[in-house]
Design a protein around this motif. Sequence first.
Motif, PDB file in Angstrom:
ATOM      1  N   GLY A 174       0.836  -1.211   0.000  1.00  0.00           N
ATOM      2  CA  GLY A 174       0.000   0.000   0.000  1.00  0.00           C
ATOM      3  C   GLY A 174       0.860   1.245   0.000  1.00  0.00           C
ATOM      4  O   GLY A 174       0.604   2.199  -0.747  1.00  0.00           O
ATOM      5  N   LEU A 175       1.905   1.237   0.832  1.00  0.00           N
ATOM      6  CA  LEU A 175       2.805   2.398   0.891  1.00  0.00           C
ATOM      7  C   LEU A 175       3.550   2.568  -0.429  1.00  0.00           C
ATOM      8  O   LEU A 175       3.775   3.693  -0.889  1.00  0.00           O
ATOM      9  CB  LEU A 175       3.807   2.230   2.043  1.00  0.00           C
ATOM     10  N   ALA A 178       1.304   4.119  -2.804  1.00  0.00           N
ATOM     11  CA  ALA A 178       1.112   5.545  -2.492  1.00  0.00           C
ATOM     12  C   ALA A 178       2.323   6.378  -2.917  1.00  0.00           C
ATOM     13  O   ALA A 178       2.305   7.599  -2.813  1.00  0.00           O
ATOM     14  CB  ALA A 178       0.865   5.712  -1.005  1.00  0.00           C
ATOM     15  N   GLY A 179       3.389   5.691  -3.326  1.00  0.00           N
ATOM     16  CA  GLY A 179       4.545   6.405  -3.884  1.00  0.00           C
ATOM     17  C   GLY A 179       5.575   6.868  -2.877  1.00  0.00           C
ATOM     18  O   GLY A 179       6.420   7.700  -3.206  1.00  0.00           O
ATOM     19  N   VAL A 180       5.533   6.322  -1.634  1.00  0.00           N
ATOM     20  CA  VAL A 180       6.516   6.803  -0.648  1.00  0.00           C
ATOM     21  C   VAL A 180       7.703   5.855  -0.479  1.00  0.00           C
ATOM     22  O   VAL A 180       8.588   6.134   0.306  1.00  0.00           O
ATOM     23  CB  VAL A 180       5.873   7.064   0.742  1.00  0.00           C
ATOM     24  N   LEU A 181       7.688   4.723  -1.202  1.00  0.00           N
ATOM     25  CA  LEU A 181       8.809   3.787  -1.057  1.00  0.00           C
ATOM     26  C   LEU A 181       9.624   3.707  -2.348  1.00  0.00           C
ATOM     27  O   LEU A 181      10.173   2.665  -2.693  1.00  0.00           O
ATOM     28  CB  LEU A 181       8.295   2.391  -0.641  1.00  0.00           C
ATOM     29  N   LEU A 194       0.549   6.130  -8.070  1.00  0.00           N
ATOM     30  CA  LEU A 194       1.196   7.409  -8.413  1.00  0.00           C
ATOM     31  C   LEU A 194       2.466   7.062  -9.171  1.00  0.00           C
ATOM     32  O   LEU A 194       2.406   6.502 -10.232  1.00  0.00           O
ATOM     33  CB  LEU A 194       1.492   8.192  -7.122  1.00  0.00           C
TER      34      LEU A 194
ATOM     35  N   PHE B 185      -2.778   4.682   8.238  1.00  0.00           N
ATOM     36  CA  PHE B 185      -2.077   4.558   6.951  1.00  0.00           C
ATOM     37  C   PHE B 185      -1.702   5.935   6.408  1.00  0.00           C
ATOM     38  O   PHE B 185      -0.566   6.172   6.001  1.00  0.00           O
ATOM     39  CB  PHE B 185      -2.958   3.794   5.951  1.00  0.00           C
ATOM     40  N   GLN B 196      11.864  11.412   4.754  1.00  0.00           N
ATOM     41  CA  GLN B 196      12.690  11.635   3.552  1.00  0.00           C
ATOM     42  C   GLN B 196      13.133  13.098   3.456  1.00  0.00           C
ATOM     43  O   GLN B 196      14.273  13.380   3.098  1.00  0.00           O
ATOM     44  CB  GLN B 196      11.912  11.216   2.305  1.00  0.00           C
TER      45      GLN B 196
END
Lengths: 196, 245
Positions: A174-175, A178-181, A194, B185, B196
């Motif tokens: 899921g993360l 969402a484009g954060v990894l 994304l 979440f 980051q």
Amino acid sequence: MKWKLKDILMIAVCAVLFGVIFLGATYAGGALYGLLLPLGMPSLGYEPFYGLYFMAVAFAVYVIRKPGVGIVAEILAAVIETLMGNFFGPIIILSGFVQGAGFELIFALTKYKRFDFKTMALAAVICSCVTLGYNLIVSGYDMIALPVLALMLAVRIVSAVVIDAIVTPRLADGLARAGVLGGYAVCEGVAKDLDC
Amino acid sequence: MKLEKLDPTVKACTSLVCVILLSFQYLVSLNIAVFVLSLLLLLTCTRARGIQVLKLLLPALVAAFGLFVTGYFHGRGTRAEDLQKIAAMPYAVRAAMSTGLYPALQISTRLLAYAGFGLLFALSTDGEAFIFSLMHRCRLSPKFAYGILAAIRLMPNMVREFKSVRLAFRARGMQLRWYSLPPVFTMLVNSIRWSQCVAMAMESKGFDGDAPRTCSIVPKLRWYDLAFFSCWITGILVGMCLLRY
């Protein structure tokens, strides 16, 4: 593996969150503890939440997929828990090492190539057995009757498989969506909402 | 002398070595002695307040009681060497000591001894000092040291973010319970983004975890650090040799 500052911070922030979730689960465990008291097995009340202990290592291994990541992540989580005032103090750093090594063992044997449900579940099972072995020596669980120990291990395994082999990979996927990894191995093969 | 002055790494090592030593013995009296001594040190030689100690001690007491009940009703039974010890006890003690009681006490007092060490460390150690001490004593990489500190400092922001995300969900008419996962979440996504940004900001300010660094405070080992370590270890070893129950 050479750690970058952003990897450390990402794992540390997740470890903080997992630590808080674990704290909440401890209170939920308290309710189960009360229910199991008349049966003479209150300690079993904490076992359904045991998988939360391994969440940091499961998350780090699943996301970064490199040797040593799990052990370092779990020790990192343990240091953070110590700083947050855990009543066991620095002993949990030792537990963290055992949990990290126990979970990562199967990935080392498969040369960090398989991260499917089966491998994650196997890692959860091995980690549950290794940590129970640790409890036998350090926590004195060898004084508890074998059938109760077997029951504790069974509940611990179910908890670890559900939380670390089903929930944690879903959370990581899921993360990733969402484009954060971005830049981590978990992004390979994950459908992107994304950009990853 | 206040225990806050001791080197945090020495305190952590003391507690680790003592726990390893305690895990190889089954002496109820030694466990209780360690627990009581830790509490006495906490209340007399640290700045910790009684209520603070009680707050942290409560979950440990609950867990120890749970182990006691489990050990009492579902213990493996008294081992042969413990039976000999029980036989050597005064009659009054033996009368009060059923076969299930001794193993239950062994397992639950051990947890209390561990909690004693844990509390002594937690309530007499400054988190930042511990990390800096680890950096100097255990060669913890500055990247990890400052990464951990940055993550801990992000905690209040995470709490604030969680509250505002829940509020935003409610404003959209979503019914939320305490265990609802969508706000967690969303908060995690934002927290990872912050982490980051923090990493980028640190690096753009010239932070390099691999380059040699100078430090304004370099913790030194003093005689009382070594005395604390050796007194605890010697005390436990002597207790293991002399105590019988």
